[in-house]
Design a protein around this motif. Structure first.
Motif: not given
Lengths: 231, 743
Positions: B137-145, B217-223
Motif C-alpha cells: 500500500y502507498a499514499y501520496f498527499e500531494v500539494h499542488d497549487d 482548497p481554501g479561499r486563497d487556494n491554499s491547501g
C-alpha cells in the motif's frame, strides 16, 4: 517467831542487799538464786511471804512458774513480784498468776518494806475485828485500810497492795480530785503516767466484773481522778 | 517535672532498629534482581544467537538488491512498513494516521529534473508505503497549487498531473505504470510500453488499485492538492521501485492550446528516476521467508527483529508488551475450599498491605510507549556492535520511563560478512514482577516480625517498667516520710535481676527495720539492762543510809542517793515510750467528747501551771473522737508541758479546735522562741530534744513529743510542729497541729 520471807533473785548483789535490809527489819530471809533450789525448799516448808524475780538465770519466766507452784501450795501466801521488767504485759501476767503486788526494782527499800508490812498486817488482821477509824465507806464501797480488804455491794474485791493504796487515796475523800503524782505518792512508788493509768484501768475492771454499772472512779481530764459522790 | 524517657520508650526506640530489616531485605532482593538481569541478558543473547543460527548462510532470505547495497538513500530506498489494520482505499488518509511519522516529505531535494524556478507550493508531497496482507500500500498527499486532471478526450496520459510508477518484477522485467485520472475517484492505471522513451499506455493495469481524492482548497487556494491511495500486489514486484509525482501546469502566459507537452510546465518529484531500470530505488519488504522462520519464535516470549545491514527491519515477530522475560504466574496453591482465615488473610493482603507496598514498589505497567512499534530501521549501540560482528546487549528505558527494555543482538553471517543482525527484546517486567512478589512476601514477613517484635518488646518493656515501678512504689510504701520503716515489700519469686533487686530490697528493708527496731527499743532495753545495776546501787545506798553515819559520809550518801534517784527517773522515762506502746495494744477504745476533754484539761493546766494563761477557742462543741481519753490527755500533757516550758511567763497558750472538710484540727500555740529550722521534722522522733542545757533541772530525753506522736497516731491523727507567726506579725512562736480524720 519472826516472819520468814523467801527472796528469789538471781543477782547476788541485789539478793545480799535486800536480804540485809529485810533482816534489819527483823525478818528471817531465805534467799535463793534459782527456781529449782527455791522449789525444793518450798516443798519442804512454805515461807510467810515470797519476793520473786521473774527472770531467773537462764529461765526468762522462771518467776512465773515459781509463783504458780506457790499458789498451788497456798491460796493466801502473799507473793510480790520484784523485777526489772516494767511492761504492761508482764505486769498483767504476774497479777493473773495471783501475785499480791508487782514491783519494779527501782522501788526504794522503805517503800518495799512498807508494802511487806502491809501484806503481813493484812494476813494477820483478817481474823480480828475491824476498827472504825480504818474503815472508808463510800456508798457501796467499803475499805479497811488495815486489813486491806475492799468490798463493793458487800462483795469482796481482790486488789494488789498498789491498787488498794491508789483506790484508798481516791475514795478517802469523795469528790476530791487526786492527781497522778498524789496517787504515786500514796501508793509509794515512782512510775510514769501510763503506769498509773494502767493501774486505774485494772481497778475499774475488777469492780466491773462484779458490777458492770460501776462508774465511781471518774477521770478528771488534765487533773487526775476522783471518787464520784454517791447521790 | 522534666520529661522522662522511660525504659519502655527506650526499648521502643531500640526497636526502631527493626526497621533495618526491610532495608536489608530490599538490598538482598535488589541484588537478586541484578543477578536475574544478568541471567536474562545471557538468556536473551542466547536467544539472539539461536535465531541468528537459523539465518546464517542463507542468502536467499535477503533481498538481492536492498541488502547488498553498500549504502541506502532514505526516500529512494523504500521500506514497506507493516500495516496493522486494513487500509480502505478511499483517498482519505485516516487509515495512515498512526504511521504519519514514518512518512517522508518529498520536496526540492527530490526533484528529478533541474528546474530553475521551483517553488515549494508548485509541488511537494508526503508519501509512505506499507504492507498489509499480500499488497503493498502507498499514499501520496500531494500539494499542488494547480491540479490538472486528464482531459476526457485526450489519449495522452502524461499531459496532466499523474503518478508515475516504475518497478522490476520478480522475473526481472522493468515495468512502468502511470496513474492518470479524468476525475477524482477510483484510479485508472496504465502499463506503459517497453519503450523507455515513450509514455504511451500499453494496457490498463487493474491490479494496481486505489483512489484519487482532490483537496478542498481554501479561499486563497491554499491547501490545494490531492491524495492518492494505492495498492500493488506484492507478487508484481521484486525489490526495485520508484514513484514519481508529475505535476503538469499549463503555461498560461502563452495561452497556447493545451495539447502539447512543450507548452506545459512539467515538475517531477519522485523517490527515484522511474525512467531508468538502474536508477530505481530499492524496496525493502519484510521478508516473508524470514517471517516464517521467525514466526516459529513468536512463542519465545520475546520480540525478535531481523535487520539487514542497513538496520532496516526485514522481519519481526512477537509483541514487546507480552515479552516479559519470565514466567511469573504463581502456582495456584489455594486449596479447593479455602479456609476462612485464608480468605481473611487474602482480604487483608489485598485491601491493606498491597496498596501500602505499592506506594514504594512500582508495578510494571501493562501499557508503555514502545518507540519501535512501527520502526523500520533500528538504532542502538548494540546493533552497531552486532553489525560489526559482535553480539551485544543493551538496557534502555522507554521514552515514558515506564519500562526497561533489554535487547540482545547477534550478527547474521553470510560468506564471512555481516549481512544483518538479529535483535531480541524483552522487558524486565518479569523480573520486576518477580522482585515485587518476593518483596511482597518479604514485606509480609518483615511486617509481621517488626510488628510482633515491637509488640513483644513493648510488652516486655511494659512488664519490666511495671515491675520496676511496682518495686519503687512498694519501696516507697515501706517507709513513711520520716524515713521510718512501716512495712516491708512482698518477697518476689521471680528469678531474674528485678526479682533479685526486689529480694535485696526486702532483705535490706528487713535488716534496716530490725536495726530501727533495735534503735527504737534501745532506750527501753537500755533502761531494762541498767535497772539491775541501778537497783544494786540504790539498795546499797539505802542500806548504808539506814546505818548510823558520820556527818560527812551522810552527805555523800545523800548525794549518791539523789544521783541514783535521778538516774532511776531517767531510766523510767527511757522506757516510758515502749511501755506506752505496750499499753496501746491492750487499750479499749471509747468515744469521748473532745471539746469537754479540752475544757477539763485546761482547768487542770491552769492549776498546774499558774504562771501561764490557757485559752480554748473551739467552734465545734460536739467534736468527738474514738480512742482513749486517758492517753489523749497524756498527749496533751506532754505538749502543754513543752509549751509552758518555752513560753514566757504571763503569756497565753492558745488551744484551737477547728473543723475543715472532714478533718478536726487541734492547734496548740505558744508564744516564744521559734524552733531551729532543721529540727522540725525530727522533734517527734525518740530521744530528740532542742532544749538548751540550761533548762536541765529534770532530765530531758526528748521522749515527750515522741510519746505525743505515738498517741496522736493511735487516734489516727497526724501531728506536726512548726514555727508560728501571728497575722499581725507581732507574736511568733511554735504551733503544734494535730489533724484527725472525722469518720
Amino acid at each position: 517467831m519472826s516472819k520468814r520471807i523467801a527472796l528469789i533473785e538471781d543477782d547476788p548483789a541485789i539478793r545480799e542487799n535486800y536480804t540485809a535490809a529485810l533482816q534489819r527489819q527483823g525478818y528471817t530471809v531465805l534467799s535463793f538464786a534459782d527456781r529449782p533450789s527455791a522449789e525444793s525448799a518450798f516443798s519442804q516448808r512454805l515461807p510467810d511471804l515470797a519476793i520473786i524475780d521473774i527472770g531467773l538465770q537462764n529461765e526468762i519466766d522462771g518467776g512465773f512458774a515459781l509463783c504458780q507452784q506457790l499458789r498451788g501450795l497456798s491460796k493466801t501466801l502473799p507473793i510480790i513480784f520484784f523485777t526489772a521488767r516494767d511492761n504492761d504485759f508482764d505486769t498483767i501476767c504476774g497479777l493473773r498468776m495471783g501475785a499480791d503486788d508487782y514491783l519494779t526494782k527501782d522501788i526504794s527499800l522503805p517503800h518495799l518494806i512498807a508494802r511487806i508490812a502491809a501484806l503481813f498486817r493484812r494476813s494477820e488482821l483478817l481474823l480480828t475485828p475491824e476498827h472504825q477509824e480504818d474503815i472508808v465507806q463510800q456508798g457501796k464501797l467499803r475499805m479497811d485500810s488495815n486489813r486491806m480488804t475492799v468490798n463493793w455491794q458487800e462483795q469482796p474485791i481482790e486488789l494488789t497492795v498498789t491498787e488498794f493504796w491508789m483506790l484508798h487515796a481516791i475514795a478517802k475523800y469523795a469528790g476530791h480530785v487526786k492527781s497522778r503524782q498524789q496517787l504515786m505518792d500514796e501508793s509509794r512508788m515512782v512510775v510514769d503516767d501510763t503506769t498509773i493509768t494502767s493501774h486505774i484501768k485494772r481497778i475499774r475492771k475488777k469492780f466491773m466484773q462484779l458490777d458492770p454499772e460501776f462508774d465511781s472512779i471518774e477521770t478528771v481530764y488534765g487533773m487526775g481522778y476522783r471518787w464520784k459522790r454517791s447521790v | 517535672m522534666t520529661f522522662r524517657i522511660g525504659i519502655r520508650l527506650k526499648l521502643l526506640f531500640l526497636s526502631l532498629f527493626l526497621f533495618a530489616i526491610p532495608w536489608l531485605g530490599y538490598q538482598y532482593v535488589w541484588e537478586l534482581e541484578s543477578y536475574l538481569r544478568v541471567g536474562q541478558e545471557q538468556t536473551l543473547v542466547g536467544t539472539a544467537r539461536a535465531v541468528a543460527t537459523a539465518l546464517h548462510e542463507r542468502p536467499t532470505l535477503f533481498n538481492k538488491q536492498a541488502s547488498y547495497l553498500t549504502d541506502v538513500k532514505p526516500g529512494t530506498d523504500l521500506y514497506a512498513h507493516q500495516i496493522i489494520d486494513p487500509i480502505q482505499l478511499d483517498g482519505r488518509l485516516q487509515d495512515w494516521f498512526d504511521y504519519r511519522h514514518l512518512a517522508v516529505h518529498y520536496d526540492a531535494k527530490y526533484l528529478l529534473d533541474d528546474v530553475a524556478n521551483y517553488r515549494a507550493e508548485d509541488l511537494n508531497f508526503t508519501h509512505m508505503i506499507g504492507i498489509y496482507g499480500d499488497y503493498l500500500y502507498a499514499y501520496f498527499e500531494v500539494h499542488d497549487d494547480y491540479i490538472k486532471m486528464r482531459p476526457r478526450n485526450n489519449l495522452r496520459i502524461d499531459l496532466n498531473d499523474h503518478l508515475y510508477i516504475a518497478l522490476t518484477t520478480p522475473e526481472g522485467e522493468f515495468k512502468r505504470y502511470i496513474v492518470a485520472n479524468y476525475q477524482p475517484g477510483w484510479l485508472n492505471t496504465y502499463e506503459l510500453t517497453d519503450n523507455l522513451e515513450s509514455n504511451r499506455p500499453q494496457k490498463p493495469e487493474p491490479r494496481i488499485q486505489g483512489h484519487w481524492r482532490n483537496h478542498i482548497p481554501g479561499r486563497d487556494n491554499s491547501g490545494s492538492g490531492y491524495n492518492i491511495e494505492i495498492r500493488i500486489p506484492l507478487n508484481m514486484l521484486a525489490d526495485n521501485i520508484a514513484f514519481a509525482i508529475v505535476d503538469v501546469d499549463e503555461n498560461i502566459d502563452q495561452g497556447a492550446p493545451n495539447n502539447s507537452a512543450l507548452e506545459n510546465q512539467i515538475l517531477r518529484i519522485g523517490t527515484a528516476n522511474p525512467n531508468q531500470p538502474d536508477s530505481l530505488g530499492t524496496l525493502l519488504v519484510p521478508s516473508p521467508e524470514i517471517e516464517k522462520i521467525i514466526k516459529g519464535l513468536q512463542y519465545s516470549g520475546a520480540r525478535i527483529w531481523v535487520l539487514d545491514k542497513h538496520r532496516r527491519v526485514m522481519a519481526r515477530s512477537g509483541d514487546i508488551l507480552q515479552s516479559t522475560g519470565m514466567n511469573t504466574t504463581l502456582r495456584d496453591n489455594t486449596a479447593s475450599d479455602p479456609q476462612w482465615w485464608q480468605n481473611g488473610w487474602q482480604y487483608i493482603e489485598q485491601e491493606w498491605l498491597l496498596p501500602l507496598y505499592y506506594k514504594i514498589l512500582t508495578k510494571p505497567p501493562s501499557e508503555f510507549i514502545d518507540e519501535l512499534q512501527d520502526a523500520y530501521a533500528l538504532e542502538g549501540k548494540d546493533i552497531e556492535s552486532a553489525l560489526t560482528g559482535k553480539p551485544d546487549a543493551l538496557w534502555r528505558l522507554t521514552p515514558d520511563n515506564k519500562a526497561v527494555i533489554l535487547s540482545a543482538t547477534h550478527p547474521i553471517w553470510i560468506d564471512g560478512t555481516v549481512m544483518g543482525a538479529v535483535v531480541v527484546e524483552q522487558t524486565t517486567h518479569g523480573i520486576r514482577t518477580l522482585r515485587n512478589k518476593a518483596l511482597e512476601k518479604l514485606f509480609n514477613v518483615i511486617l509481621a516480625v517488626m510488628f510482633s517484635g515491637t509488640i513483644v518488646l513493648f510488652l516486655f518493656a511494659s512488664r519490666m517498667s511495671f515491675r520496676i515501678r511496682n518495686l519503687r512504689n512498694q519501696t516507697e510504701a515501706a517507709i513513711d516520710h520520716n524515713g521510718k520503716i512501716i512495712g516491708n515489700i512482698p518477697l518476689s519469686k521471680t528469678q531474674d535481676e528485678i526479682g533479685d533487686l526486689s529480694r535485696t530490697f526486702h532483705n535490706v528493708l528487713g535488716k534496716l527495720s530490725q536495726y530501727h527496731y533495735y534503735l527504737e527499743n534501745m532506750a527501753s532495753r537500755l533502761s531494762h539492762e541498767l535497772r539491775t545495776p541501778v537497783a544494786i546501787v540504790k539498795s546499797s545506798m539505802e542500806n548504808l543510809a539506814m546505818q548510823p553515819q558520820s556527818e560527812t559520809s551522810q552527805a555523800y550518801v545523800n548525794r549518791a542517793q539523789e544521783g541514783i534517784a535521778r538516774l532511776s527517773q531517767i531510766l523510767n522515762k527511757m522506757s516510758e515510750a515502749s511501755r506506752l506502746e505496750n499499753a496501746l495494744q491492750s487499750t479499749d477504745t471509747e468515744t469521748f467528747n473532745l471539746h469537754e476533754l479540752l475544757q477539763g484539761c485546761l482547768l487542770g493546766y491552769q492549776l498546774a501551771y499558774p504562771e501561764n494563761h490557757f485559752d480554748l477557742q473551739s467552734d465545734y462543741p460536739k467534736a468527738t473522737l474514738k480512742g482513749s481519753p486517758d492517753l489523749f490527755v497524756q498527749m496533751l500533757d506532754k505538749i502543754t508541758a513543752n509549751a509552758t516550758e518555752f513560753s514566757p511567763k504571763e503569756e497565753t497558750i492558745n488551744f484551737k479546735l477547728q473543723q475543715q472538710a472532714n478533718q478536726l484540727i487541734l492547734r496548740i500555740i505558744n508564744v516564744g522562741a521559734p524552733l531551729p529550722s532543721d529540727m522540725q521534722h525530727q522533734l517527734f522522733d525518740s530521744m530528740v530534744s532542742v532544749r538548751k542545757e540550761a533548762h536541765s533541772t529534770a532530765p530531758h530525753l526528748g521522749i515527750g513529743l515522741y510519746i505525743a506522736k505515738i498517741i496522736a497516731e493511735y487516734h489516727q491523727g497526724k501531728i506536726s510542729i512548726d514555727n508560728y507567726s501571728a497575722k499581725d506579725g507581732r507574736a511568733s512562736g511554735v504551733e503544734v497541729r494535730i489533724i484527725f480524720p472525722i469518720h
